[in-house]
Design an enzyme around this catalytic site. Structure first.
Site, mmCIF file in Angstrom:
data_model
loop_
_atom_site.group_PDB
_atom_site.id
_atom_site.type_symbol
_atom_site.label_atom_id
_atom_site.label_comp_id
_atom_site.label_asym_id
_atom_site.label_seq_id
_atom_site.Cartn_x
_atom_site.Cartn_y
_atom_site.Cartn_z
ATOM 1 C CG HIS A 9 -1.019 -5.527 4.173
ATOM 2 N ND1 HIS A 9 -0.493 -4.851 5.239
ATOM 3 C CD2 HIS A 9 -0.496 -4.930 3.065
ATOM 4 C CE1 HIS A 9 0.306 -3.878 4.809
ATOM 5 N NE2 HIS A 9 0.314 -3.914 3.492
ATOM 6 C CD GLU B 285 0.471 3.902 9.893
ATOM 7 O OE1 GLU B 285 0.735 3.294 10.951
ATOM 8 O OE2 GLU B 285 0.904 3.557 8.786
ATOM 9 C CB SER C 3 -0.928 -0.012 1.214
ATOM 10 O OG SER C 3 -0.190 0.044 2.410
ATOM 11 C CG ASP D 214 -1.954 1.944 8.513
ATOM 12 O OD1 ASP D 214 -2.705 2.770 7.944
ATOM 13 O OD2 ASP D 214 -0.875 1.558 8.023
ATOM 14 C CG ASP E 23 2.548 5.029 5.906
ATOM 15 O OD1 ASP E 23 3.568 5.363 5.301
ATOM 16 O OD2 ASP E 23 2.095 3.857 5.842
ATOM 17 C CE LYS F 250 2.717 0.064 10.333
ATOM 18 N NZ LYS F 250 1.542 0.706 9.753
ATOM 19 C CD GLU G 49 -0.518 -1.976 8.895
ATOM 20 O OE1 GLU G 49 -0.033 -1.545 9.954
ATOM 21 O OE2 GLU G 49 0.023 -1.860 7.783
ATOM 22 C CD GLU H 31 2.317 -5.148 7.699
ATOM 23 O OE1 GLU H 31 1.759 -4.817 8.762
ATOM 24 O OE2 GLU H 31 2.779 -4.323 6.893
ATOM 25 C CG HIS I 9 7.035 -3.764 9.233
ATOM 26 N ND1 HIS I 9 6.441 -5.003 9.327
ATOM 27 C CD2 HIS I 9 6.002 -2.874 9.383
ATOM 28 C CE1 HIS I 9 5.150 -4.888 9.507
ATOM 29 N NE2 HIS I 9 4.851 -3.626 9.553
ATOM 30 C CE LYS J 84 5.398 2.096 5.914
ATOM 31 N NZ LYS J 84 4.162 2.253 5.102
#
Ligand code: PGA
Ligand code: ZN
Length: 425
Positions: free
Chosen positions: A155, A286, A42, A242, A313, A389, A164, A205, A366, A338
């Site tokens: 994901h 997030e 993403s 998130d 993000d 994270k 998430e 994840e 990550h 990141k």
């Protein structure tokens, strides 16, 4: 003085079985170090360019031989003979060799691989752990982990719109205990899911990816899992979300089609999270809005920022210029960091410096496509922001980061502190 002797890149696979770049650096004192580059799904549209070959006869076009060649043929000849501890100069030299604002010529995956491997080689050559080399002797702060236990969105192949659902062991006294709180809650969640006949297969994840009744049910199940593991929701273990809202934003607004919640406007989504803050022990939110919804982010921060951490993000993509704009516009109060969104260790540290001067928090993160490289564990301790994270409490590419943090905590002994930036409710 120690000098770089050779730099060599090659193609390896990430946790999704897609190619990525690994770089090895050898110094003239015999030091040898490597680093591997992660990859997102993403991704923010303003991220530095991840160079892929586009040759459909190899890995469906996802090969990274061009990025590997950029390291071996363009970067390596220029960096031979450089002092590896001159990180800023080395990173600047690569930016100049690339010459584009997006690192599109050599590829951010080529540049970052070298940037990280050089840092590690310099640390090893000085016989310092990477976190001490990058952060100095005062780097004794372990990060609070945000562990992604339920996966949706890009994901996972389920009916959850939000990407998430994470647990944050805010009440844990040490990193080792934080990890135990997380793992026990994760296993308790597995039991609950099984009992309800839901799947316990995991997403990218390592979080479970069941078909649930609703996005709300995800939060309810996590609260129950926290309780059944013997912890107090909000006091011992809290929740962070998130949604990765850019992935369900369209010209018709925010389309929550997977869960059947329909279309929502920016204001309606802010109201939804406002309600959720009353219903669930949420400490961090997030990317609740699209990466271009700057005014929505500012409204959300004005309305909810006093009660919860608002993390940007995709909107900031670890880019110093975008973070500066965010600070001016009050678009968040924290940034997800990141390394591969911006592409060098130096620029990542610059992004963090802007957060620090603005009094914003930052979370080292990550990517959904990871490797066994634990660079971000050391980086999180070095940067001292107190949050990481790194995914769920299963899948070795995630656990590699947590295990490295356990090792660092043990190495630091009595001077280690797990200082939670997120207050228990
Ligand atoms: P990504 O997801 O690595 O797929 O971008 C992580 C995130 O959105 O935080
Ligand atoms: Zn995100």
């Amino acid at each position: 003085m120690t000098r770089i002797e050779t730099i060599e890149a090659y193609e390896i696979l990430d946790s999704r079985g897609n190619p990525t770049v690994r770089v090895s650096v050898e110094l003239d004192d015999g030091t040898f170090a490597g680093a591997s580059v992660p990859s997102g799904a993403s991704t923010g549209t303003r991220e530095a360019v991840e160079l892929r070959d586009g040759d459909v006869t190899r890995y469906g076009g996802k090969g990274v031989l061009k990025a590997v060649a950029a390291v071996n043929e363009v970067i390596a000849p220029q960096l031979g003979g450089c002092d590896p501890s001159h990180q800023r100069e080395i990173d600047e030299l690569m930016l100049n060799l690339d010459g584009t604002p997006t690192k599109g010529k050599l590829g951010a995956n080529a540049i970052l691989g070298v940037s990280m491997a050089v840092a590690r080689a310099a640390a090893y050559s000085m016989r310092l752990p990477l976190y001490t080399y990058l952060g100095g002797l005062a780097s004794t702060r372990l990060p609070m982990p945000m562990m992604n236990v339920l996966n949706g969105g890009k994901h996972a192949d389920n009916n959850i719109d939000f990407q998430e659902f994470m647990i944050v062991p805010v009440g844990a006294p040490t990193f080792a205990e934080a990890l135990r709180y997380g793992a026990e809650t994760f296993h308790s969640l597995a039991k609950l899911l099984k009992a309800k006949g839901y799947s316990t297969a995991v997403g990218d994840e390592g979080g479970f990816a069941p078909h649930l009744e609703s996005n709300e049910e995800a939060c309810e199940l996590i609260v129950k899992a926290i309780e059944e593991a013997g912890f107090r929701p909000g006091r011992d273990v809290a929740i962070a979300l998130d949604p990765a809202a850019s992935s369900f934003f369209t010209k018709d607004g925010y389309v929550l089609s997977r869960s059947g919640m329909g279309n929502k406007s920016s204001d309606e989504l802010i109201d939804l999270f406002d309600r959720w803050l009353d219903l669930y022990p949420i400490v961090s939110l997030e990317d609740c809005l699209d990466e271009n919804d700057w005014s929505g982010f500012s409204s959300m921060t004005a309305e909810l920022g006093g009660r919860v951490q608002i993390v940007g993000d995709d909107i900031f993509v670890t880019n110093p210029d975008l973070i500066r704009r965010g600070v001016e516009e009050g678009a968040a109060n924290a940034v997800l960091i990141k390394l591969n969104q911006i592409g060098t260790v130096t620029e990542t540290i610059q992004a963090i410096d802007i957060c620090r001067s603005a009094g914003w928090r930052y979370v080292i993160s990550h990517r959904s496509g990871e490797t066994e490289d634990s660079f971000i564990a050391d980086f999180a301790v070095a940067m001292g922001g107190g949050q990481i994270k790194a995914g769920s409490v299963c899948r070795s590419e995630r656990i590699a980061k947590y295990n490295r943090l356990l090792e660092i905590e043990m190495e630091l002994g009595a001077s280690a502190v797990l200082q939670c930036a997120l207050k228990p409710l």
